[in-house]
Design a protein around this motif. Structure first.
Motif, PDB file in Angstrom:
ATOM      1  N   GLU A 209       0.837  -1.211   0.000  1.00 34.06           N
ATOM      2  CA  GLU A 209       0.000   0.000   0.000  1.00 34.06           C
ATOM      3  C   GLU A 209       0.871   1.262   0.000  1.00 34.06           C
ATOM      4  O   GLU A 209       0.588   2.223  -0.733  1.00 34.06           O
ATOM      5  N   GLU A 210       1.930   1.239   0.818  1.00 37.71           N
ATOM      6  CA  GLU A 210       2.845   2.394   0.848  1.00 37.71           C
ATOM      7  C   GLU A 210       3.517   2.587  -0.520  1.00 37.71           C
ATOM      8  O   GLU A 210       3.657   3.706  -0.994  1.00 37.71           O
ATOM      9  N   TYR A 211       3.906   1.453  -1.125  1.00 36.05           N
ATOM     10  CA  TYR A 211       4.611   1.528  -2.406  1.00 36.05           C
ATOM     11  C   TYR A 211       3.709   2.120  -3.499  1.00 36.05           C
ATOM     12  O   TYR A 211       4.116   3.032  -4.224  1.00 36.05           O
ATOM     13  N   THR A 212       2.470   1.609  -3.593  1.00 38.64           N
ATOM     14  CA  THR A 212       1.572   2.151  -4.624  1.00 38.64           C
ATOM     15  C   THR A 212       1.218   3.614  -4.312  1.00 38.64           C
ATOM     16  O   THR A 212       1.006   4.406  -5.227  1.00 38.64           O
ATOM     17  N   GLY A 213       1.204   3.963  -3.029  1.00 35.33           N
ATOM     18  CA  GLY A 213       0.990   5.362  -2.641  1.00 35.33           C
ATOM     19  C   GLY A 213       2.098   6.265  -3.163  1.00 35.33           C
ATOM     20  O   GLY A 213       1.836   7.361  -3.698  1.00 35.33           O
ATOM     21  N   PHE A 214       3.356   5.802  -3.047  1.00 39.92           N
ATOM     22  CA  PHE A 214       4.498   6.565  -3.593  1.00 39.92           C
ATOM     23  C   PHE A 214       4.358   6.736  -5.109  1.00 39.92           C
ATOM     24  O   PHE A 214       4.644   7.810  -5.652  1.00 39.92           O
ATOM     25  N   LEU A 215       3.920   5.683  -5.799  1.00 37.81           N
ATOM     26  CA  LEU A 215       3.776   5.746  -7.262  1.00 37.81           C
ATOM     27  C   LEU A 215       2.717   6.773  -7.649  1.00 37.81           C
ATOM     28  O   LEU A 215       2.898   7.527  -8.610  1.00 37.81           O
ATOM     29  N   LYS A 216       1.612   6.811  -6.862  1.00 41.18           N
ATOM     30  CA  LYS A 216       0.554   7.797  -7.144  1.00 41.18           C
ATOM     31  C   LYS A 216       1.087   9.216  -6.951  1.00 41.18           C
ATOM     32  O   LYS A 216       0.815  10.112  -7.762  1.00 41.18           O
ATOM     33  N   GLN A 217       1.868   9.414  -5.874  1.00 43.57           N
ATOM     34  CA  GLN A 217       2.452  10.745  -5.615  1.00 43.57           C
ATOM     35  C   GLN A 217       3.397  11.167  -6.741  1.00 43.57           C
ATOM     36  O   GLN A 217       3.525  12.352  -7.050  1.00 43.57           O
TER      37      GLN A 217
END
Length: 274
Positions: A209-217
């Protein structure tokens, strides 16, 4: 006998190497890409028949991955057009451990044409030509699934197997699983690259979840985030994906390239030096 061969994705990671090897052997190669003439665009089916016209054999790579929605329909439509155009053989690049990719394989297997399925593990080149490169350059790599062990395979080996499959009928009807010779975790990969480059590349374990959050940012396109999420959650540590295969050696008569050899070759290009 010289063949007329269409290489779909002929400017991509494996396709460009397949094109080079075939041309060296004197075969007529048509590069299947949007910028070629005739052009080939997966998003525009009207371009498919002109690209297939007059071709004996086709190497199929699907962008961005056979797992994405719509891939199965596209492969079904393409194989029908290929048969209609008089193509004799298809070689499909597939992904190891991807259920959706295996459905696409079935379409090719039941097309009535000669075929070879090349089912590859994750590419070594993902660390030098793809989504892992930017964090390596930044010296901070944060990824989920730190315990997953992957038998990364070199795209040179994939291309060589593909060329053998295209040119030699003894590979007809075969499914090859291509891996490198050993398993590595993300931390072990970063350690090898750090040693070769003399840089300190830190690896941190984070949640998916953190990783995909970074990608969205980072404004990574939504369909690309979906694909990475799928690969990391469903494919990376799927049962059987941590198995080293001997198929590269079976086809080529030599061992597959080791990750250390890939790292030393790639380090010389300077791609990992910020």
């Amino acid at each position: 006998m010289k063949n007329q061969i269409l290489v779909i994705g002929g400017t991509g990671k494996t396709g460009r190497k397949v094109v080079t090897q075939l041309e060296k052997r004197g075969h007529q190669v048509r590069v299947g890409s949007r910028n070629a003439n005739p052009s080939f665009d997966w998003g525009n089916p009207a371009t498919w028949s002109p690209a297939l016209e007059g071709m004996d054999k086709v190497y199929i790579t699907f962008q961005p991955d056979l797992a994405v929605p719509g891939a199965l329909d596209a492969i079904e439509a393409l194989t029908k057009k290929a048969a209609k155009a008089g193509v004799k053989k298809l070689v499909l690049l597939s992904g190891k451990g991807e259920r959706e990719a295996e459905l696409c394989e079935q379409v090719v297997m039941h097309s009535g044409l000669d075929y070879t399925i090349v089912r590859a593990s994750w590419f070594m080149q993902n660390f030098s030509e793809s989504f892992f490169l930017d964090p390596i350059l930044a010296g901070q790599v944060a990824l989920p699934k730190p315990e997953a062990k992957v038998p990364y395979v070199d795209t040179d080996d994939i291309a060589e197997v593909v060329v053998a499959a295209l040119l030699d009928d003894t590979h007809n009807g075969k499914v090859y699983e291509l891996t490198g010779p050993r398993l590595l975790t993300f931390a072990e990969v970063m350690k090898e690259i750090s040693l070769a480059t003399g840089r300190d590349i830190a690896f941190t374990s984070i949640s998916l979840e953190e990783y995909t959050g970074f990608l969205k940012q980072a404004d990574v396109p939504a369909d690309y985030i979906w694909l990475i999420d799928y690969l990391l959650s469903n494919v990376l540590d799927a049962e059987g994906n941590n198995v080293v295969s001997s198929d590269v050696e079976k086809v080529l008569g030599r061992k597959p390239k080791d990750f250390t050899e890939y790292v030393l070759e790639t380090q010389k290009t300077g791609v990992w030096n910020p």
